[in-house]
Design an enzyme around this catalytic site. Structure first.
Site, short mmCIF file in Angstrom:
data_model
loop_
_atom_site.label_atom_id
_atom_site.label_comp_id
_atom_site.label_asym_id
_atom_site.label_seq_id
_atom_site.Cartn_x
_atom_site.Cartn_y
_atom_site.Cartn_z
N ASP A 85 -95.47 -66.32 -48.90
CA ASP A 85 -94.05 -66.45 -48.59
C ASP A 85 -93.33 -65.26 -49.23
OD1 ASP A 85 -93.28 -68.94 -51.14
OD2 ASP A 85 -94.12 -66.94 -51.26
N GLY A 132 -88.38 -65.76 -51.83
CA GLY A 132 -86.97 -66.11 -51.81
C GLY A 132 -86.69 -67.57 -52.09
N PHE A 133 -87.46 -68.42 -51.46
CA PHE A 133 -87.21 -69.87 -51.58
C PHE A 133 -87.32 -70.36 -53.01
CE2 PHE A 133 -86.57 -74.02 -50.08
CZ PHE A 133 -87.47 -74.86 -50.71
N GLN A 181 -83.23 -68.77 -38.85
CA GLN A 181 -82.29 -69.54 -39.67
C GLN A 181 -81.21 -70.14 -38.78
OE1 GLN A 181 -82.66 -70.21 -42.78
NE2 GLN A 181 -84.32 -68.83 -43.31
N GLY A 239 -85.21 -72.90 -43.05
CA GLY A 239 -83.95 -73.56 -43.38
C GLY A 239 -83.91 -75.03 -43.07
N ASP A 248 -85.69 -63.93 -46.46
CA ASP A 248 -84.54 -64.45 -45.71
C ASP A 248 -83.47 -64.91 -46.70
OD1 ASP A 248 -85.94 -67.76 -44.94
OD2 ASP A 248 -86.27 -66.41 -46.64
N CYS A 289 -114.39 -89.59 -50.59
CA CYS A 289 -114.56 -90.91 -49.99
C CYS A 289 -116.02 -91.27 -49.79
CB CYS A 289 -113.79 -90.98 -48.67
SG CYS A 289 -112.00 -90.99 -48.94
#
Lengths: 415, 380
Positions: free
Chosen positions: B103, B106-107, B200, B227, B157, B300
């Site tokens: 990524d 920014g986030f 966005q 977004g 972004d 499992c």
């Protein structure tokens, strides 16, 4: 279960413990170690990562410390801890305590001992102890014992009481064992107590040897309990009182130097909590245990594959990352020194971590508190430790014990 | 403003649409990336700091994962791009031979770091590691991602929470377009790293459409729908997703960002077709079946809920078992979805999935019913 000794060299017993497990198909080389687990899992590892390790010990160790709180669940499950935990085909040995944890003292009575689970203290009578073993269904377990004699200043009276109680517990365990269906094929190991008092050690050993036990657990000899010299003396004397054809396991001893001296004193088996402790402090075992193939050129040949990498500044300048428990046998991967070191942890090591990854990556994982750091270190440390035991057996076999000791113990002298 | 064209002919990405659902808009694709092929639709496990929560790259490969996610913000801080570049990129650093998506960084900055400030230049914030003020520009984000060497990189972004309304949303949308152009210009490795644009526009259909119109003029190898993970209403969420896919080029891949499933692993929560199990709860202490009796993952096949419940009290390996199961579950789910698209029975797959997940039709979330309805799948 049978111990076949092939030779005894300078006090070191070399042999094979055979007839282990329900089917009697497993065997364990001696001197050797058990596979340390917490709640039947080797710390940090799943079965897939565990089995990247080659030559795993055929005997897996669990403890009442980590299993007592699951008694009810195991009872309802009915098929024992090995099946409950999804363990591979292995022999199960159950000790009372987990040697990697120190339990608070002062909770032993004439009739009870205490173990420590995640929810706190659990008090055990022999009856409850045997009931728990019935639920665990080990192949082998140590008898209930009073081991609280290792603190400094323990009186002679207290030590004597510990020996008496432990013998009484053993007799009661043996009686209940006979009546317990789930333990029909299991063996009990008697526990030798006696603190640091020679007479009590001898008494405990002689009396325990009179009982129909499969082997002997030597308790109260761990690092904090006494100096190396005292330990060696006492174990030698104790060992002489025990039947030669039955195995001896010492609890709480894991450092390479202590292992070697215990082997020389007559010990066969050890726990493998030490590589786990090294892992928890973000360190990697790195001591050299390879001796040159030709004794004539020992010391003059070019470095072997496992020759030490020649740097250990991390030990000398024990920085804020250094753990006070760090030994000379390990390197501190959290040290800034390693952040751009692209070499494997130990050159020539064939564990998953060393084949795949580099010091800089492990350093990054530790610094960022990523779980994978523990996984990789556990794999390396276990592999290294098992390699040490294998090399020890080979050294005894080929009469190179002194060279081996020089090699392993040399790292201590460098500092 | 001059149009910036990505070198599409040399783009290291090829998308082949293997099958399309005749009822909905679903499609099954094969996405060929530099390290290996990826079969979409696909779920990408998140390996934030160059590692996947205690599982080895071998274990990840054994689960048949073809692409996973690395986090530029975290890796940019520690150990830093220079070191990773020296180690042959993030692939070389963590020894992962398949694909990586990074990524932009920014986030995390906006969500993790307090007092971040966005200007036309970039995002300014105080590093939590040493308190220094850092400015992350589109150029720097791409420079870090170039050093990491990921197969797919995300543009930087201007991220605005979907709960924010008003002119800020429009400002962020336009800025994201300008930042996209700067990112495209800054990409040193267009021949081996794919730069994706991020659509966005918040929850405003007009803004979304405007963003789509602009960004699709740029010849990037793929698009992300951004977004939409800030806690907005699901009703709005799906409408923006479907609007976006309506206007994205058919022949390019679409990445829906922030459909977060990895939060589950943190608290010993295991995913199952009918929800999730909180294995630390007492009710599992004597539950001797595996997490999911139908699951074929290593966890499992070997372990029970009861054992995992017990193990949680002793060792972190319990978390590893859960991680393996959860990744397997999510990868398998996507694989099954893909197979159903190929076999032209995707609507049936969806219906069966919903039936398994919810005890009765009354419990189907209305947003899901409407969303599926909008693509001609009727589930209640």
């Amino acid at each position: 279960m049978k111990l076949e000794l092939s030779r005894v060299v300078q006090g070191c017993r070399l042999g094979l413990l055979t007839g282990l497990g329900k089917s009697g198909q497993h065997s364990l080389e001696v001197p050797g170690c058990l596979l340390y687990t917490r709640c039947a899992t080797v710390p940090h590892l799943t079965q897939d990562t565990l089995h990247t390790l080659r030559d795993l010990p055929s005997v897996t160790q669990v403890s009442v410390d980590s299993l007592a709180e699951h008694h009810e669940v195991l009872k309802e499950f009915k098929e024992g801890v090995r099946k409950f935990s999804g363990l591979h085909d292995t022999v199960l040995f159950c000790s009372l305590h987990d040697s990697a944890n120190s339990s608070p003292a002062g909770h032993v009575t004439n009739k009870t001992v205490s173990v420590w689970g995640s929810g706190g203290r659990i008090e055990l009578t022999v009856a409850r102890f045997i009931a728990i073993q019935a639920a665990i269904q080990p192949d082998c377990y140590q008898s209930m014992a009073d081991g609280e004699t290792w603190q400094a200043g323990t009186s002679r009276k207290r030590v004597r009481k510990a020996v008496d109680r432990t013998l009484a517990h053993l007799d009661e365990c043996l009686a209940l064992h006979q009546k317990t269906q789930e333990l029909k094929k299991a063996e009990i190991f008697g526990v030798v107590e006696g603190g640091d008092i020679l007479e009590e050690r001898l008494r405990s050993a002689r009396e325990t040897a009179k009982r129909p036990v499969g082997g002997f657990v030597l308790d109260g000899f761990h690092s904090a309990a006494m100096d190396q010299d005292v330990r060696v003396q006492l174990i030698k004397a104790t060992s002489a009182e025990l039947p030669q054809e039955k195995p001896r396991l010492v609890l709480g001893v894991g450092r390479p130097d202590e292992v070697i001296s215990c082997v020389e004193a007559g010990v066969d088996l050890f726990e493998s909590f030490f590589p786990f402790q090294v892992t928890e402090r973000g360190c990697a075992l790195s001591f050299n245990y390879t001796i040159d193939p030709d004794p004539e050129t020992a010391g003059t040949s070019t470095p072997t594959v496992l020759e030490f990498n020649g740097e250990r500044p991390a030990v000398k300048k024990l920085n804020s990352n250094g753990d006070e428990n760090m030994t000379p046998y390990e390197m501190n991967l959290k040290d800034k020194w390693y952040q751009d070191d692209f070499r494997p942890l130990v050159e020539g090591c064939s564990c998953y971590c060393c084949k795949k990854h580099m010091r800089a990556y492990v350093h990054h994982l530790l610094v960022t508190n990523e779980l994978l750091g523990g996984v990789l270190l556990m794999l390396h440390n276990m592999a290294h430790y098992l390699g040490f035991f294998k090399a020890l057996r080979e050294a005894i076999t080929s009469d190179r014990l002194q060279d081996f000791k020089n090699r392993v113990l040399h790292c201590r002298e460098v500092d | 403003m001059a149009l910036v064209k990505a070198v599409s002919s040399a783009a290291p990405l090829a998308l082949r649409i293997v099958a399309e659902c005749p009822v909905s808009k679903a499609r099954a694709c094969t996405l060929t990336l530099p390290h290996c092929a990826v079969y979409a639709p696909v779920f990408m496990p998140v390996g934030t700091q160059g590692t996947l929560k205690g599982i080895t790259v071998d274990q990840l490969e054994d689960l048949d994962c073809q692409i996973c996610l690395g986090n530029t913000y975290h890796l940019g801080m520690r150990p830093g791009p220079e070191l990773i570049e020296k180690a042959n990129g993030l692939h070389g650093f963590m020894m992962w031979n398949r694909n990586l998506l990074t990524d932009s960084g920014g986030f995390q900055m906006v969500s993790l770091v307090e007092l971040s400030e966005v200007t036309e230049e970039g995002v300014k914030f105080c590093s939590p590691y040493d308190g220094k003020e850092i400015l992350l520009t589109p150029e720097q984000s791409i420079a870090i991602q170039n050093s990491l060497g990921s197969d797919i990189m995300m543009q930087l972004d201007d991220v605005v929470s979907s709960t924010v309304k008003g002119p800020r949303v429009e400002e962020a949308m336009h800025r994201s377009v300008r930042w996209l152009d700067r990112c495209i210009a800054a990409n040193k490795n267009p021949d081996r790293q794919n730069l994706f644009a991020i659509i966005q526009g918040g929850l405003d259909a007009k803004l979304r459409k405007a963003c789509l119109d602009e960004m699709t003029k740029r010849d990037v190898p793929g698009f992300a729908i951004g977004g939409l993970s800030g806690g907005e209403e699901k009703d709005d969420f799906w409408k923006m997703v479907t609007l976006s896919t309506d206007h994205l080029p058919r022949e390019k891949p679409r990445y829906l960002m922030g459909a977060v499933c990895d939060l589950f692993q943190r608290f010993g929560s295991a995913l199952v077709p009918w929800g999730s199990l909180q294995l630390k709860q007492k009710q599992y202490a004597k539950d001797f079946q595996p997490i999911d009796p139908d699951c074929q993952c290593p966890t499992c096949r070997r372990h029970s809920r009861a054992y995992l419940h017990a193990l949680f009290k002793s060792d972190t390996a319990a978390l590893h078992h859960i991680t393996i199961h959860n990744i397997s579950y999510q990868l398998t789910l996507m694989r099954s979805a893909r197979q159903s698209i190929i076999e032209q029975r995707f609507p049936e797959f969806v219906k069966a999935f919903m039936k398994r997940m919810f005890a009765s039709r009354e419990q189907y979330p209305s947003w899901a019913v409407e969303a599926l309805q909008s693509v001609n799948i009727y589930i209640s």
